[in-house]
Design an enzyme around this catalytic site. Structure first.
Site, PDB file in Angstrom:
ATOM      1  N   GLY A 175       0.831  -1.210   0.000  1.00 58.46           N
ATOM      2  CA  GLY A 175       0.000   0.000   0.000  1.00 58.46           C
ATOM      3  C   GLY A 175       0.865   1.259   0.000  1.00 58.46           C
ATOM      4  N   TYR A 196      -1.328 -17.539  -2.586  1.00 57.42           N
ATOM      5  CA  TYR A 196      -2.443 -16.578  -2.616  1.00 57.42           C
ATOM      6  C   TYR A 196      -3.786 -17.303  -2.630  1.00 57.42           C
ATOM      7  CZ  TYR A 196      -5.286 -12.581  -4.111  1.00 57.42           C
ATOM      8  OH  TYR A 196      -6.233 -11.588  -4.188  1.00 57.42           O
ATOM      9  N   THR A 229     -10.364  -6.092 -11.017  1.00 60.22           N
ATOM     10  CA  THR A 229     -10.854  -4.730 -10.812  1.00 60.22           C
ATOM     11  C   THR A 229      -9.767  -3.748 -11.221  1.00 60.22           C
ATOM     12  OG1 THR A 229     -12.177  -5.527  -8.965  1.00 60.22           O
ATOM     13  CG2 THR A 229     -11.845  -3.166  -9.090  1.00 60.22           C
TER      14      THR A 229
END
Length: 320
Positions: free
Chosen positions: A39, A148, A178
């Site tokens: 992030g 994952y 997305t």
């Protein structure tokens, strides 16, 4: 009146930051938590000046404490692109397992409703097309992507165990591809890769022959689906994505038309266990949430292109 309080893990990430924006707009007190491995504070710096926004720099795979009451927890902390989770597979497994366990414990202690971000990757390289929620998937647990896929499958199982054993209010969203502003340019997924390469005048990297398919959902549509699911009464997994399917080769042509560059392609070997088909069946989301995507790919790509132009062309002009 006391504002409702929501904790969003992975809050400085692509999806997490858009969720922070949405909950601030809806009048919540938002607590974002992120260890900033993938992030970026840049995604949420516009929120720091707000009274009803807090940020905790913390790794959720370690014990999580948040003072005060919590109404909702949205668990979005996790590397989400193959480049990231192939580089940090153990952290990926830990955030899906230990992180989920810590947050479910916090939700239980606070009597909060918890929504987890699962993924279309729980279906693996699917033998059913399009993928619907009752399909159990075709996943290689010991392949390079297993860190994952299996972390997310375990996350779903742990969440359901807390729901059934402790009566915890839980929600599970299975997110399909997305895209939108705040994606990392180097995150390795096809859309940022193609846009970055096209804007830099480089050939577009296609893995395999380009016949594999993806279905791209614009981030605002996804956030709307997640918001509706959180506030719904439905506790089983729900696919949220855009069923408009396209091959990677066609997508490369679309990106070149959009950016006004000539199509140049560099073919590369297909990564191990790369899914050949990806298309959500969103019948359930329509029935339960009254949700379907509103932004078509042409419009969504235009908006995303503006963001990428800012990121790629502005710095280049400043140094020129």
């Amino acid at each position: 009146m006391t504002k409702k309080r929501v904790l969003i893990t992975g809050g400085a990430g692509f999806l997490g930051s858009h969720l922070c924006d949405r909950f601030i707009r809806e009048g919540y007190h938002v607590i974002a938590m992120d260890n900033l491995i993938t992030g970026s504070l840049e995604n949420i710096e516009h929120l720091f000046k707000l009274e009803h926004f807090e940020f905790y720099h913390h790794d959720v795979s370690k014990f999580v404490h948040v003072p005060g009451h919590l109404d909702y927890i949205l668990h979005f902390a996790s590397p989400a692109s193959p480049i990231d989770y192939l580089k940090i597979p153990i952290q990926t497994l830990k955030v899906g397992s230990l992180g989920t366990h810590n947050l479910l414990g916090l939700a239980k202690a606070k009597n909060a409703r918890m929504l987890i971000a699962s993924t279309s990757e729980v279906y693996g390289d699917p033998l059913v097309h399009p993928q619907q929620e009752d399909y159990w998937g075709n996943v290689n647990p010991v392949g390079p992507r297993g860190c994952y896929d299996e972390a997310k499958r375990f996350q779903e199982a742990m969440t359901m165990a807390y729901h059934m054993h402790h009566g915890l209010e839980t929600r599970i969203v299975r997110i399909f591809n997305t895209y939108g502003p705040r994606m990392r340019l180097d995150d390795g997924r096809v859309l940022p890769a193609f846009l970055s390469q096209a804007l830099r005048g480089e050939p577009l990297s296609i893995f395999g022959d380009g016949s594999q398919t993806r279905s791209f959902c614009y981030v605002d549509d996804l956030v709307e689906g997640i918001y509706r699911l959180l506030l719904s009464d439905y506790h089983l997994p729900v696919n949220v994505g855009n069923p408009s399917e396209i091959t990677i080769r066609e997508f490369a042509e679309e990106i070149c038309r959009l950016t006004g560059v000539e199509l140049k392609v560099e073919y590369q070997p297909l990564p191990t266990d790369d899914p050949q088909k990806r298309q959500p069946d969103i019948t359930l989301a329509k029935q339960v949430l009254g949700w379907e995507p509103q932004v078509d790919r042409a419009e969504g790509l235009e908006r995303t292109l503006e963001y990428f132009r800012e990121k790629i062309l502005k710095p280049a002009e400043q140094t020129a």
